[in-house]
Design an enzyme around this catalytic site. Structure first.
Site, PDB file in Angstrom:
ATOM      1  N   HIS A 222      16.054  30.267 -35.324  1.00 51.32           N
ATOM      2  CA  HIS A 222      15.270  29.035 -35.226  1.00 51.32           C
ATOM      3  C   HIS A 222      14.558  28.687 -36.536  1.00 51.32           C
ATOM      4  O   HIS A 222      13.646  27.869 -36.517  1.00 51.32           O
ATOM      5  CB  HIS A 222      14.214  29.140 -34.120  1.00 51.32           C
ATOM      6  CG  HIS A 222      14.720  28.760 -32.763  1.00 51.32           C
ATOM      7  ND1 HIS A 222      15.672  29.468 -32.103  1.00 51.32           N
ATOM      8  CD2 HIS A 222      14.384  27.732 -31.933  1.00 51.32           C
ATOM      9  CE1 HIS A 222      15.906  28.911 -30.928  1.00 51.32           C
ATOM     10  NE2 HIS A 222      15.141  27.846 -30.797  1.00 51.32           N
TER      11      HIS A 222
ATOM     12  N   GLU B  84      24.756  19.636 -28.791  1.00 48.68           N
ATOM     13  CA  GLU B  84      24.562  19.221 -30.190  1.00 48.68           C
ATOM     14  C   GLU B  84      25.836  18.631 -30.795  1.00 48.68           C
ATOM     15  O   GLU B  84      25.782  17.726 -31.631  1.00 48.68           O
ATOM     16  CB  GLU B  84      24.078  20.387 -31.050  1.00 48.68           C
ATOM     17  CG  GLU B  84      22.622  20.754 -30.850  1.00 48.68           C
ATOM     18  CD  GLU B  84      22.364  21.588 -29.607  1.00 48.68           C
ATOM     19  OE1 GLU B  84      23.345  21.992 -28.948  1.00 48.68           O
ATOM     20  OE2 GLU B  84      21.182  21.840 -29.284  1.00 48.68           O
TER      21      GLU B  84
END
Ligand SMILES: Cc1ncc(C[n+]2csc(CCOP(=O)(O)OP(=O)(O)O)c2C)c(N)n1
Ligand SMILES: [Mg+2]
Length: 822
Positions: A598, A531
């Site tokens: 999440h 990321e």
């Protein structure tokens, strides 16, 4: 559409061994006599002179820092100066064969590289081009200073310009290369191919990969060199950058002219130390840094250790590696061995290394050694070298005088224009495309299967008979984003998108389904699970002139790209003096159902960082219009999308989501429901519970609520909200972010200031709990629910007749929770 690369179990399960080849270490062994056929006397002289200029420039800075004086010129420089005294040969060798199409990125210790690259560019460019560059740069401000009273040719004038621009930048003067907004650790000058240097150790590790991608994807000439320190090998962005740069797909899946490795050299300026940490023998286990290349790909990244104390060895290595890159065999890893005689910074007492060690390296000093070799070989006379040193001393003195003079070299006048830095935070451009040209696509837009299927969808949530459209028929929020994205791919030839599962998978949550058929690999590809580098490479791509969409699959993974999102993406436009543009859209999907790691909404974190535009649409109409605006702009945009509502149809814009192109300006909140008694301001998907609350308030309590959807967090126009509050006197603010320190709190405070006289009650924030997010089955206890709104309104704004409170929003509870830190 699967990749045609079958993974055969018989093949991959076969017993075998991995063979490692040899990695050359200090193999250069030519004498200066042997090199005479490759270098003219002028070349040798230039190498020597460039090293001397860098040495004197930094010696001056060292004296300024430690004694506040150089050659009788007094000056106090409170800012940083990470000097590279001792490392000059590695910088000059690196830059010697690079042209202005070759870009260098650097670190906190890159003065030497800036000067070496600049001097190399000056040597190569025609004088009229040099003059055009200098006179065009920030209206020629720096040129005017060095030109005054100058006698000589334009090439020499350019050297003055380079030294003055760099020093003025270090001293934070407006004539600096970046208007004094970058300073010592960030200075750069793109017309000479000098790209940002980075105060974050390893920061260039992934940004430079993005620059190399820009060159590759847009078929630009030149290579990229990422100059970073040996200790940066411990940094995430460097590892992620290396992995990103060595992906097999460039060779296996990219086609035609795009096939082949990246034009990139990771050049570790290996001075053997971090600050005081000794990389060889203490903080790393590689023994010789070049070894790392062996583990990365079968080519071992063509890794090599080069003696960075010998400029000719470095020049030789760069020449050979450049040839490899031209054959598309990159990237390359170079371990350029050097030594920093100076401290990490001028205040460094060098307590971590012995006097004997420093003296041993001083004895081999590259400038002295190279000078002796030139004299011994009969190329230069000692007096000639002495003259170069004398002249350089005079030159540096002259430049210093100019740079410290407040009349000649003032700083940005923040008294005259207190907003001048603020105005540089964004470029606020509007560009259909970042470059002219025909975008490379695989099929006409009208033949795209998804475009065809969208033709049959209901673009409003009710069909013509007023019945809710079935889910299968509904034009969804994800479709709105898709339409904006694909439209731009057919408009802007530079647009590329990458992220995890962006291609065959159809992108996270099927937003990109239909793109794979339309786009060649170089415009849409799967990245590694990196990321940091997903964002970092986008930054490099954007600052070189391309437009890019990078995707973070779940908002929670933004943490993995913290440095890139917080320190890099928002900073470079302003730190360039607003010369650089950053057309980078980061799509961030905010999760649900998947628990604590999440499902977090971190829009507040990004809104806190100056220099990012932050958008969070809640309807298909807004999603398409805002994505169009994001992709038309030239600024970094963090584009939040809630997974809760990807499926939702358009419920507000009655004529439905237009098929054609339209933009929704950033910063304009949208009144989704009009009302007179209470305002509810929402961010993201909380629009929907807020609408339910508005229904209940009307039906049960005869309270007419006005619901405003913020749509954008940064920028934000408070005017419509204030107008609403003037009418209603009450406001509730809601979002899915944990309430403590959230953007809602900031908005509540601003609204209090702006509309205090109109408020009958304090603005009330209904955010999520300050907990971990529990499993889906317990989410209703975490995220704002309609009855939370009612309880909060009842307790804090206006009693709701007959209402029984289920959740405690009392002052006592607020104090208690804060006391407990939850
Ligand atoms: C992310 C980050 N961590 C720590 C620092 C503080 N720091 C500045 S320079 C430095 C050492 C870097 O060593 P290296 O990468 O070898 O470069 P060198 O200083 O030797 O040129 C450290 C730890 C920083 N600037 N950035
Ligand atoms: Mg180091």
């Amino acid at each position: 559409m699967p990749k045609s690369q079958n993974i055969n179990p018989e093949e991959v399960r076969k017993p075998t061994f991995i063979e490692f080849g040899k990695i050359p270490v200090n193999q250069y062994n030519k004498s200066i006599q042997e090199e005479r056929k490759n270098f003219s006397t002028e070349d040798f002289t230039r190498i020597y002179r460039d090293m001397v200029i860098i040495r004197e420039f930094e010696t001056m800075l060292n004296l300024i820092k430690t004694t506040n004086e150089y050659n009788g010129i007094a000056y106090n420089h409170p800012g940083p100066a990470h000097l590279s005294i001792g490392q000059e040969a590695s910088a000059v060798g690196m830059a010697y064969n690079l042209g202005i199409d070759d870009y260098i990125f650097g670190s906190h210790r890159s003065h030497g590289e800036i000067l070496a690259k600049g001097l190399s560019a000056i040597d190569k460019l025609d004088e009229d081009i040099l003059y055009t560059i200098m006179s065009g740069y920030f209206s020629g401000g720096a040129l005017k200073v060095v030109e005054k009273g100058f006698e000589g040719n334009i090439r020499d004038l350019s050297v003055h310009f380079l030294l003055y621009g760099a020093l003025s930048e270090i001293f934070a003067r407006e004539n600096g290369f970046n208007k004094g907004l970058g300073g010592s650790m960030h200075a750069f000058f793109t017309p000479f191919g000098i790209y940002p240097n980075n105060a974050i150790v390893g920061g260039s590790g992934d940004i430079s990969v993005g620059a190399a991608l820009f060159k590759k994807i847009n078929r630009k000439p030149g290579i990229v060199v990422c100059n970073i320190g040996d200790a940066s090998m411990g940094c995430g962005p460097v590892w992620e950058g290396i992995i990103f740069a060595t992906m097999d797909q460039y060779k296996t899946l990219w086609k035609g002219a795009y096939k082949g490795g990246l034009p990139l050299i990771f050049n570790f300026m290996n001075n053997l130390y971090g600050m005081g940490g000794q990389t060889m023998g203490e903080t790393m286990g590689y023994d010789i840094l070049a070894r790392v290349g062996a583990g990365v790909n079968p080519e071992m990244m063509h890794a090599e250790r080069v003696d960075g104390y010998n400029p000719l060895a470095v020049i030789d290595a760069f020449k050979r590696k450049k040839a490899l890159l031209a054959e598309k065999k990159g990237p390359v890893l170079l371990d350029t061995l050097t030594y920093r005689i100076s401290g990490h910074s001028p205040s460094d007492a060098s307590s971590y290394r012995s006097k004997e060690e420093i003296e041993a390296w001083q004895k081999e000093d590259s400038i002295i050694t190279f000078g002796i070799e030139l004299v011994t070989a009969g190329i230069k006379k000692e007096e000639e070298l002495d003259e170069i040193r004398q002249e350089t001393g005079k030159l540096i003195t002259h430049i210093l005088k100019l740079a410290v003079n407040d009349d000649i070299s003032p700083r940005l006048d923040l008294v005259k224009d207190p907003d001048s830095i603020g105005k540089m935070m964004f470029s606020n451009g509007s560009e259909d495309r970042m470059e002219e040209g025909t975008p490379e696509v695989l099929i006409p837009l009208k033949d795209n299967p998804r475009i065809k299927s969208l033709k049959n969808k209901e673009r409003f949530f009710k069909d013509k008979e007023g019945k809710p459209a079935s889910k299968a028929k509904l034009f969804q929020l994800r479709d709105g984003i898709f339409e904006a994205v694909i439209d731009r791919f057919y408009k802007d030839p530079t647009l590329a998108a990458w992220g995890e599962e962006n291609r065959d998978w159809g992108g996270a949550f099927a937003v990109y389904r239909g793109l794979t058929e339309a786009l060649p690999y170089q415009r849409l590809f799967n990245s590694p699970i990196s990321e940091g580098a997903i964002v970092g490479t986008a930054i490099g791509y954007g600052m070189c002139g391309g437009r890019v969409i990078a995707e973070i699959m779940y908002c929670d993974f933004l943490g993995r790209s913290g440095d890139e999102v917080f320190n890099q993406l928002p900073k470079w436009q302003a730190m360039s003096g607003n010369l650089i543009r950053m057309p980078v859209v980061i799509r961030v999907s905010v999760g649900s159902k998947y628990g604590a790691q999440h499902s977090q909404d971190w829009s507040s974190l990004t809104a806190h960082i100056p220099g990012l535009k932050v958008v969070f649409p809640a309807t298909p109409y807004d999603a398409k219009g805002l994505m169009n605006t994001a992709l038309q702009g030239t600024d970094p945009v963090i584009f939040f999308e809630s997974q809760r509502i990807y499926d939702i149809g358009e419920m507000f814009h009655e004529s439905g989501v237009p098929e054609g192109y339209y933009e929704i300006p950033f910063g304009e909140p949208d009144i989704k429901r009009e009302g007179d008694d209470l305002t509810i301001l929402t961010i993201g998907a909380t629009l929907y519970p807020a609408m339910k609350v508005a229904d209940t308030l009307q039906q049960t309590y005869s309270i007419s609520a006005e619901v405003i959807d913020a749509r954008t967090l940064v920028p934000f126009n408070y005017q419509p909200v204030i107008e609403s509050v003037k009418k209603t006197g009450r406001i509730v603010l809601a979002s899915d972010a944990s309430s403590r320190g959230s953007f809602l709190k900031d908005m509540a405070q601003t609204i209090t200031e702006l509309a205090f006289d109109y408020l009958d009650a304090p603005p009330v924030v209904v955010g999520s709990r300050n907990w971990i997010i529990p499993a889906y089955e317990m989410e209703e206890y975490f995220f704002p629910q309609p009855d939370w709104f009612l309880d909060a309104i009842h307790e804090k704004i206006v009693p709701l007749k007959g209402h029984t409170v289920k959740h405690d929003f009392s002052a006592e509870k607020t104090i208690l929770l804060n006391k407990e830190g939850v």
